[in-house]
Every structure is written in C-alpha cells, then in structure tokens.
Design a protein around this motif. Structure first.
Motif, PDB file in Angstrom:
ATOM      1  N   GLU A  77      40.592  43.964  44.480  1.00  0.00           N
ATOM      2  CA  GLU A  77      41.743  44.784  44.091  1.00  0.00           C
ATOM      3  C   GLU A  77      42.603  45.173  45.300  1.00  0.00           C
ATOM      4  O   GLU A  77      42.842  46.364  45.556  1.00  0.00           O
ATOM      5  CB  GLU A  77      41.288  46.042  43.349  1.00  0.00           C
ATOM      6  N   SER A 121      38.878  47.579  33.798  1.00  0.00           N
ATOM      7  CA  SER A 121      38.016  48.359  34.674  1.00  0.00           C
ATOM      8  C   SER A 121      36.597  48.420  34.099  1.00  0.00           C
ATOM      9  O   SER A 121      36.422  48.649  32.899  1.00  0.00           O
ATOM     10  CB  SER A 121      38.626  49.761  34.761  1.00  0.00           C
ATOM     11  N   GLY A 122      35.608  48.141  34.954  1.00  0.00           N
ATOM     12  CA  GLY A 122      34.209  48.237  34.525  1.00  0.00           C
ATOM     13  C   GLY A 122      33.648  46.939  33.950  1.00  0.00           C
ATOM     14  O   GLY A 122      32.484  46.896  33.553  1.00  0.00           O
ATOM     15  N   GLY A 144      32.983  44.182  35.496  1.00  0.00           N
ATOM     16  CA  GLY A 144      32.026  43.532  36.392  1.00  0.00           C
ATOM     17  C   GLY A 144      32.643  42.735  37.535  1.00  0.00           C
ATOM     18  O   GLY A 144      31.950  41.983  38.224  1.00  0.00           O
ATOM     19  N   LYS A 145      33.948  42.939  37.803  1.00  0.00           N
ATOM     20  CA  LYS A 145      34.617  42.151  38.850  1.00  0.00           C
ATOM     21  C   LYS A 145      34.009  42.414  40.231  1.00  0.00           C
ATOM     22  O   LYS A 145      33.678  41.474  40.960  1.00  0.00           O
ATOM     23  CB  LYS A 145      36.129  42.464  38.883  1.00  0.00           C
ATOM     24  N   SER A 146      33.858  43.697  40.577  1.00  0.00           N
ATOM     25  CA  SER A 146      33.318  44.016  41.921  1.00  0.00           C
ATOM     26  C   SER A 146      31.885  43.525  42.046  1.00  0.00           C
ATOM     27  O   SER A 146      31.477  43.031  43.107  1.00  0.00           O
ATOM     28  CB  SER A 146      33.337  45.522  42.177  1.00  0.00           C
ATOM     29  N   THR A 147      31.119  43.647  40.961  1.00  0.00           N
ATOM     30  CA  THR A 147      29.724  43.188  41.000  1.00  0.00           C
ATOM     31  C   THR A 147      29.685  41.690  41.257  1.00  0.00           C
ATOM     32  O   THR A 147      28.874  41.205  42.066  1.00  0.00           O
ATOM     33  CB  THR A 147      29.034  43.520  39.657  1.00  0.00           C
TER      34      THR A 147
END
Ligand SMILES: Nc1ncnc2c1ncn2[C@@H]1O[C@H](COP(=O)(O)OP(=O)(O)OP(=O)(O)O)[C@@H](O)[C@H]1O
Length: 286
Positions: free
Chosen positions: A178, A55-56, A58-61
């Motif tokens: 996700e 988590s955190g 940078g996947k979503s970015t």
C-alpha cells in the motif's frame, strides 16, 4: 481513464513468484485463523502486478509470506527460483511495509547511507555504496531534498525515502505494501509513474498492493483477492472484457456477486442434502 501502462508483452521467463496450495494461518492460542486459504497464482517477471482487495482480505499476509517474514506458511511458494525465505533471496528482494521505515532525525542521504552500510558493509565498498545511494535518491526524485531531515518531509516524500531504501542493491523483485495510501492524487500519480520507470529501466518485477480499485488500471497484471482467496488473476483489459464491465472496480464487484451466488447455491444444496438425510434416517428408524 487513468492508464500509464506500457504495452509490454508478458515475458516467457519463469514467473518471479509461483504459488500453489498456499495456506497461511495466523493468530496465537488454540484456534489460529486461516488467513490465506489454498491459493495459487503467478507473478510474471518484469511487470507490475497489482494485489487488490478490500481491507483485511490478506494482502499484507501474502506479501509477508513472499518476502519470508510470515510464520505458518504451508504449500508451494517459490520466489525468484527459491523457496520463499531462502537466504539467497535477501539481497534480491526489496520490501516496503505500510509504515515508512525511516529515521526522522537523519537526512535523506544519511538514511540511505546507513541502510547501504548495512547491506554492503566495509571500506572497500565505500565508492559502490556512494553510487548506489545517489542513484536511489535520483530514482525517487529526491535529489533536491537529499540534505533535508526525514522528519521534515511530507508523507509522500517519506514514502519515497522508504522506496529508495528498498531500491538499494537493485533488487529484482520489489514488494510494496500500500505505498500510495494517504497520498493526494498528484503524489499517487507521480509514484505510479516512478513504478513504471523502475520496471522499464531496471527490468524489476513489482508487486504493489492497494485497496483503491482505480489503481488497478495502472497495473500490467492484477491479482484480485477476497477473504483469503484469489478471486481472479488477469490483465485489467481482460478482466473488464470477461466481466462486461467498464472499470476494474465494476468487474471486481461482478466477480464478488458471482462468488456469493455460487456460495449460496452450495449452501442451499448442502441444506437440501442434510434435510433429505434426516428424512431418510427417520424412514430407517421407523
Ligand atoms: N498478527 C495477527 N494475528 C492474527 N490475525 C491477524 C494478524 N494480523 C492480521 N491478522 C488477520 O489476518 C487477516 C488478513 O490481514 P492482512 O493484514 O493480511 O489484510 P490486508 O488485506 O493487508 O488488510 P489492509 O488492507 O487493511 O492492510 C485479517 O483478518 C486480520 O485480522
């Protein structure tokens, strides 16, 4: 071990996504943070690539950069042969964010009718829209719930409505952030089976993020991320072999340990160099 990967050989076609020197900075004010740091990778066509990391990291970015909704992106990022964010990509990419974007007070079919009308407006397209909606509902296996209000569906069913919306227009690239988070093991398995059906029947490319490492075993290819960098790009089998690990999770942890050991060795070398510079300066100023 969970594994429903078909042994599809990688395609010789150009990658669906090609990144080189990709950097993203986020945050307002004087000191935006570097969230993706000079990364390079390819997403092969017609396969499922898992984007995995804590988590955190940078996947979503990274996904937002690929679909063209992220600001402050520098470097090369080509998607289906165009620079990310190019208007020609709009109908060729399906994107599902972490929060299912469905209207609770509409039925499953009404949700899809609405998004289909936005994508393909006009009376002349009515038959085409009806077919696309029916196909998308069938693809996500919600035909029996087509007339149920979205607000009365389970979390997994709502995720599938979001996925059906993304499937309208038969996108060549599906970016799913996700999609299995919070789902029970049976629903997760069903959704992964559906992803494999979509690549097999539609030839679509899927980029699926997760922070659950056992989902890596279900992907054809992996992009492992940590702290804004790509730690490895490999198939699950090649990664396990290369790291002498029995699971992808174990392989990932070995790569993290290696990266930490390298960073510590660099830090030690830097502090040795700084100490000898100080000594040299003292000698000179005596
Ligand atoms: N709007 C924002 N402004 C500044 N920094 C942000 C913003 N959104 C995210 N970040 C930072 O960017 C980094 C990467 O976030 P991102 O959401 O891409 O990670 P992630 O791997 O998708 O995490 P998760 O698995 O929890 O969704 C994090 O350190 C986060 O704090």
């Amino acid at each position: 071990m969970m594994n429903n990967r078909s042994e599809t050989p990688p395609s010789a076609a150009p990658p669906a996504v090609h990144a080189h020197g990709l950097t993203v900075r986020r945050g307002t004010g004087r000191t935006p943070r570097t969230v993706l740091d000079d990364i390079a990778f390819d997403v092969p066509r017609g396969r499922i690539t898992g984007l995995l990391g804590p988590s955190g990291c940078g996947k979503s970015t990274l996904m937002r950069a690929i679909v063209g909704t992220q600001a402050h992106v520098t470097g090369t990022l080509d998607v289906l042969g165009h620079p990310a964010g190019h208007p020609a990509l709009r109908s060729r990419i399906g994107y599902v964010t972490q929060a299912p974007s469905v209207y609770d007070d509409l039925t499953v079919r009404q949700n899809l009718d609405y998004f289909a009308a936005v994508l393909d407006p006009g009376r002349a397209a009515a038959d085409r829209r009806r077919e696309a909606v029916t196909r998308a509902i069938t693809d996500v296996d919600l035909t029996a719930r087509a007339d149920a209000l979205a607000g009365n569906l389970s979390g997994g069913q709502r995720s599938r409505v979001s996925l059906a919306v993304a499937l309208l227009g038969s996108p060549e690239l599906l970016v799913l952030d996700e999609p299995t988070v919070g789902l029970d093991p049976v629903l997760r398995r069903d959704l992964w089976n559906l992803f494999h059906d979509i690549t097999a029947t539609r030839g679509a490319t899927l980029l699926v993020s997760s922070h659950v490492m056992d989902e890596a075993e279900r992907c054809h290819d992996l992009l492992l991320m940590r702290e804004g960098r790509i730690l490895a790009q490999d198939t699950p089998d090649a990664l396990r072999t290369r790291t002498h690990a029995t699971t992808v999770e174990e392989g990932f942890l070995r790569l993290v340990d290696e990266a930490n050991a390298k960073a510590n060795a660099h830090a030690d070398a830097d502090s040795d160099a700084a100490a000898s510079n100080v000594t040299a300066l003292r000698e000179q100023t005596r």
